[in-house]
Design an enzyme around this catalytic site. Structure first.
Site, mmCIF file in Angstrom:
data_model
loop_
_atom_site.group_PDB
_atom_site.id
_atom_site.type_symbol
_atom_site.label_atom_id
_atom_site.label_comp_id
_atom_site.label_asym_id
_atom_site.label_seq_id
_atom_site.Cartn_x
_atom_site.Cartn_y
_atom_site.Cartn_z
ATOM 1 N N SER A 1 0.826 -1.207 0.000
ATOM 2 C CA SER A 1 0.000 0.000 0.000
ATOM 3 C C SER A 1 0.862 1.261 0.000
ATOM 4 C CB SER A 1 -0.898 0.004 1.245
ATOM 5 O OG SER A 1 -1.484 1.268 1.451
ATOM 6 N N TYR B 1 -2.249 -0.147 10.018
ATOM 7 C CA TYR B 1 -2.461 -0.714 8.687
ATOM 8 C C TYR B 1 -1.182 -0.593 7.859
ATOM 9 C CZ TYR B 1 -4.010 -1.070 3.836
ATOM 10 O OH TYR B 1 -4.126 -1.428 2.513
#
Length: 335
Positions: free
Chosen positions: A128, A153
């Site tokens: 990501s 995350y």
């Protein structure tokens, strides 16, 4: 016919990727735990479309079930694996951090172990843009260090890259991590800005505009993401013969390991993004200006030169075209 496993196949990107691979003649096995992070009906709608493909098979499977995953690998003898299954969302990781350790780290470890004991030609996995964290140099480059994440995350995705490198080094498993930048499009996730804004504007509800609108995002249309992934799959990572341990490049290694960005390389201001939605809907948004949220960064922008050199492709879909396609889908789906 080559066999490929897609984890998170009922998810947003997994759905679009699976459709594409089936059309290209792959034998695709999809797994998904169909959790309730967002509307399961949307996941089932995606699955109903995928199940029309003759060379697609689906198993409701959780990555945390290592024994079940290993049995699936033994049965199907996959040539390739694309791991898209993960607990998504920067903001949700503030609320429910344990979900990220369970899904993103233990689940990925089980994928790596399955690839170790059932060798595959190439493991491709979703990382990501959030891993860039507090990095200020724009555009974000895979050659820069990413040691200061701003959310759990992001930390879990960085951990995935480190875990992949370990298995590439120890067991010579070719692994490629793809750092996705703000993916959007039809059948997108309901927790993403485009979905939230479109729904609220149509219903005459206010939208929350974080950092008072002073944000820029490298919005990347899902078809561009899929094209990049499809081109990467057959290009198994190989050791970099020029890699220098005294001046290490984070994107390559002495092991069969590689990292790429996949982004549009054209950051769009949040205010402009909202304008495009308004223009398409023919309706103005009611804006509620908010401060920046914990874990968010003001700007994302992908340096995609490495991706272009490797596979001859760079994302290019304009925000106007992509938003238009999403809104058309949304109105049709929820009519």
């Amino acid at each position: 016919m080559q066999s490929i496993l897609i984890t998170g196949a009922a998810g947003f990107i997994g759905f679009h990727l699976t459709k594409k691979l089936c059309k290209l003649g792959f034998k695709v096995t999809g797994i998904d735990n169909l959790n309730h992070y967002y509307d399961v009906n949307l996941k089932n709608s995606r699955l109903s479309i995928l199940k029309e493909q003759p060379d697609f098979s689906f198993y409701q499977q959780d990555l945390n079930d290592g024994a079940g995953l290993n049995a699936l690998f033994k049965e199907h003898k996959f040539d390739y694996v694309v791991n898209l299954a993960a607990q998504a969302g920067v903001r949700y990781s503030i609320i429910n951090p344990h979900a990220y350790l369970e899904s993103n780290m233990l689940g990925f470890l089980n994928i790596l172990e399955a690839c170790r004991h059932n060798p595959v030609k190439h493991l491709v996995y979703a990382s990501s843009s959030s891993v860039y964290g507090s990095n200020k140099r724009i555009p974000f480059s895979v050659h820069d260090r990413v040691d200061h994440p701003l959310s759990l995350y992001a930390a879990s995705k960085k951990a995935n890259e480190l875990m992949a490198h370990t298995y590439s080094s120890l067991y010579q498993i070719p692994t490629t991590g793809l750092r996705f930048f703000t993916v959007y499009g039809p059948y997108g996730r309901p927790d993403m800005a485009l979905f939230i804004f479109t729904k609220a504007i149509l219903e005459g509800q206010p939208i929350e505009v974080y950092n008072n609108g002073d944000m820029r995002r490298d919005f990347t249309y899902v078809d561009d993401i899929v094209e990049g992934v499809v081109r990467i799959i057959p290009k198994a990572a190989t050791p970099d013969k020029e890699w220098n341990a005294m001046d290490p490049d984070p994107s390559t290694s002495f092991a069969p390991y590689k990292i790429f960005n996949i982004g549009n390389n054209q950051p769009v201001a949040l205010t402009r993004f909202i304008e495009v939605i308004e223009e398409k809907l023919g309706k103005k948004a009611i804006k509620k200006m908010m401060p920046i949220q914990s874990g968010d960064v003001p700007v994302t922008c992908a340096d995609v030169e490495d991706l272009g050199r490797e596979v001859g492709f760079k994302p290019s879909t304009s925000i106007e075209e992509g938003v238009s396609k999403f809104v058309d889908w949304y109105i049709e789906y929820y009519r």
